[in-house]
Scaffold this active site. Structure first.
Site, PDB file in Angstrom:
ATOM      1  CB  SER A 184     -29.782  74.329  59.383  1.00  0.00           C
ATOM      2  OG  SER A 184     -28.560  75.007  59.605  1.00  0.00           O
ATOM      3  NE  ARG A 267     -31.939  71.613  72.665  1.00  0.00           N
ATOM      4  CZ  ARG A 267     -31.140  71.770  71.625  1.00  0.00           C
ATOM      5  NH1 ARG A 267     -30.228  72.722  71.660  1.00  0.00           N
ATOM      6  NH2 ARG A 267     -31.250  71.001  70.571  1.00  0.00           N
ATOM      7  NE  ARG A 292     -39.994  44.577 101.012  1.00  0.00           N
ATOM      8  CZ  ARG A 292     -40.695  43.472 100.848  1.00  0.00           C
ATOM      9  NH1 ARG A 292     -41.936  43.399 101.358  1.00  0.00           N
ATOM     10  NH2 ARG A 292     -40.212  42.444 100.182  1.00  0.00           N
ATOM     11  CD  GLN A 303     -22.811  52.424 105.509  1.00  0.00           C
ATOM     12  OE1 GLN A 303     -22.044  51.957 104.662  1.00  0.00           O
ATOM     13  NE2 GLN A 303     -22.389  52.998 106.626  1.00  0.00           N
ATOM     14  N   GLY A 364     -37.271  46.785  94.302  1.00  0.00           N
ATOM     15  CA  GLY A 364     -37.071  45.373  93.987  1.00  0.00           C
ATOM     16  C   GLY A 364     -38.124  44.855  93.022  1.00  0.00           C
ATOM     17  CD  GLU A 388     -38.527  70.373  73.127  1.00  0.00           C
ATOM     18  OE1 GLU A 388     -37.903  71.448  73.156  1.00  0.00           O
ATOM     19  OE2 GLU A 388     -39.594  70.183  73.721  1.00  0.00           O
ATOM     20  N   GLY A 389     -33.705  67.186  70.986  1.00  0.00           N
ATOM     21  CA  GLY A 389     -32.251  67.076  70.997  1.00  0.00           C
ATOM     22  C   GLY A 389     -31.796  65.970  71.919  1.00  0.00           C
ATOM     23  CB  THR A 390     -30.202  62.664  71.273  1.00  0.00           C
ATOM     24  OG1 THR A 390     -29.051  63.154  70.541  1.00  0.00           O
ATOM     25  CG2 THR A 390     -31.269  62.183  70.292  1.00  0.00           C
TER      26      THR A 390
END
Length: 408
Positions: A184, A267, A292, A303, A364, A388-390
């Site tokens: 690299s 990043r 809703r 809650q 839902g 860009e990088g996992t």
């Protein structure tokens, strides 16, 4: 050095509100259409260019904001609008960062304006690093650049993949191997000018999310570029390679490669994109929960729903703070001694996946349909833990940085 602050100044707030208005009035109304079409939203990019958002001047102002908050603030607002369209608007920025991170002043002044074009003739650019057999493992790149000293040209051969704007870009920035023995450390970045013979678009990918952003392979078949297209210049490259060879002989410190220099700079910005998508989904879920009704009362009175929303908001704010910290450190030259850039992307991207999934749950059955945007946001959020990088690579970077050991 600018002091770290969690408060935007008046100018930043004005820019934020301007971007938010564009995202709300232009990006969001177009989001579902371009997601279905799976095409680059050129009309939206042109609108962004007309108002000054898609321009070198705008991104330069944000990039050089001494607080470091210009870019993450801009990314959050645009991706709050829609991730696919926003990536089409900002995708050129990764190539621009590649030039800023590795290029000379002359190269920066020559090539970055050509990446954007102007409001009457919009252009895009592509950063090409990943390959079919080398994604996270950048040391396995096979695209090769060989110097033809007689003609002062570089000859490049290989295949790149997962390239945003790949093949449709006016300017491509390509990472290639110049010294295979250095792994690299033997990489360099090259500008591929418009209409260069030998460059062609390969497969265009049909994706799970960010479908309004063009992603494709880029084929390089005996592509010849002038020596001046080597980012940083040959003298600087020769010096860097010589140091890398000496360090390799001594078993000494690592030398950064061209691709990683670009990713380190970008990043936190990816983390900000994730924050924008998460915030958008949270706001839809919050509004839905307030209106809703089930069993005679709004579902936010339960809650089980209220606590989910509390967790979602907490995670979003925590992610934003990590992104802002890393962005401030980067602009002020503070080293990422604990891999703070990777931390910000890791937490923000995981937050986006989690929050968008929770938003679907709160809505839902409605959340599972394309009548509501959270379904699209959830599909879009998946990419943040991959490109860009996992997330796994971010954890590896953090662990190696903290321990100083070559964890595998």
């Amino acid at each position: 050095m600018a002091e770290f602050t969690m408060e935007l100044n008046d100018e930043q707030k004005e820019v934020r509100d301007w971007l938010h208005g564009f995202a709300a009035d232009v990006i969001r109304p177009a989001a579902a259409e371009w997601d279905e079409r799976e095409e680059t939203p050129w009309p939206v990019i042109q609108e962004a260019a007309k108002v000054g958002i898609y321009s070198l001047d705008f991104y330069a102002q944000q990039y050089f904001d001494p607080t470091g908050l210009g870019i993450p603030m801009a990314m959050e607002e645009l991706f709050w609008g829609d991730a696919g369209i926003a990536l089409s608007i900002v995708g050129t920025g990764l190539a621009a960062v590649g030039v800023l991170a590795n290029g000379t002043e002359e190269q920066i002044g020559t090539w970055i304006p050509q990446m954007y074009g102007d409001q009457n003739d919009v252009k895009v650019a592509a950063f090409c690093s990943s390959e079919p057999d080398a994604g996270s493992d950048v040391a396995s790149l096979r695209t090769r650049a060989v110097y033809d000293e007689a003609k002062d040209e570089w000859v490049i051969n290989g295949t790149k993949t997962w390239a945003t704007n790949g093949g449709i870009a006016n300017v491509h920035v390509v990472v290639a191997v110049v010294d295979p023995e250095l792994g690299s450390k033997g990489h360099a970045s090259f500008i591929i000018p418009p209409n260069t013979p030998g460059l062609a678009q390969g497969q265009k990918f049909k994706k799970h999310g960010i479908r309004a952003s063009h992603t494709a392979e880029v084929i390089l078949d005996n592509v010849r570029v002038p020596g001046s297209c080597l980012l940083g210049g040959k003298e600087k490259l020769d010096e860097r390679l010589a140091r890398a060879r000496e360090k390799a002989r001594q078993g000494g410190e690592r030398v950064k490669n061209a691709a990683m220099a670009t990713f380190e700079a970008s990043r936190p910005a990816v983390g900000a994109m994730a924050v924008g998508t998460a915030r958008a989904a949270y706001e839809v879920a919050l509004d839905y929960a307030k209106t809703r009704e089930q069993f005679g009362r709004p579902i936010i009175d339960n809650q089980g729903v209220a606590f989910q929303l509390a967790d979602m908001r907490t995670q979003i704010d925590a992610a934003r703070l990590l992104v802002w910290r890393a962005s401030w450190m980067a602009i002020n030259g503070r080293p990422f001694t604990a891999a703070e850039g990777s931390m910000s992307k890791l937490f923000a991207s995981e937050t986006a996946k989690k929050v968008t999934a929770q938003a679907i749950q709160i809505l839902g059955g409605n959340g599972y349909t394309r009548e509501y945007p959270v379904e699209r946001m959830h599909r879009d959020a998946a990419i943040y833990t991959i490109f860009e990088g996992t997330s796994e690579i971010q954890r590896l970077v953090i662990a190696r940085t903290l321990s100083g050991m070559p964890i595998r």
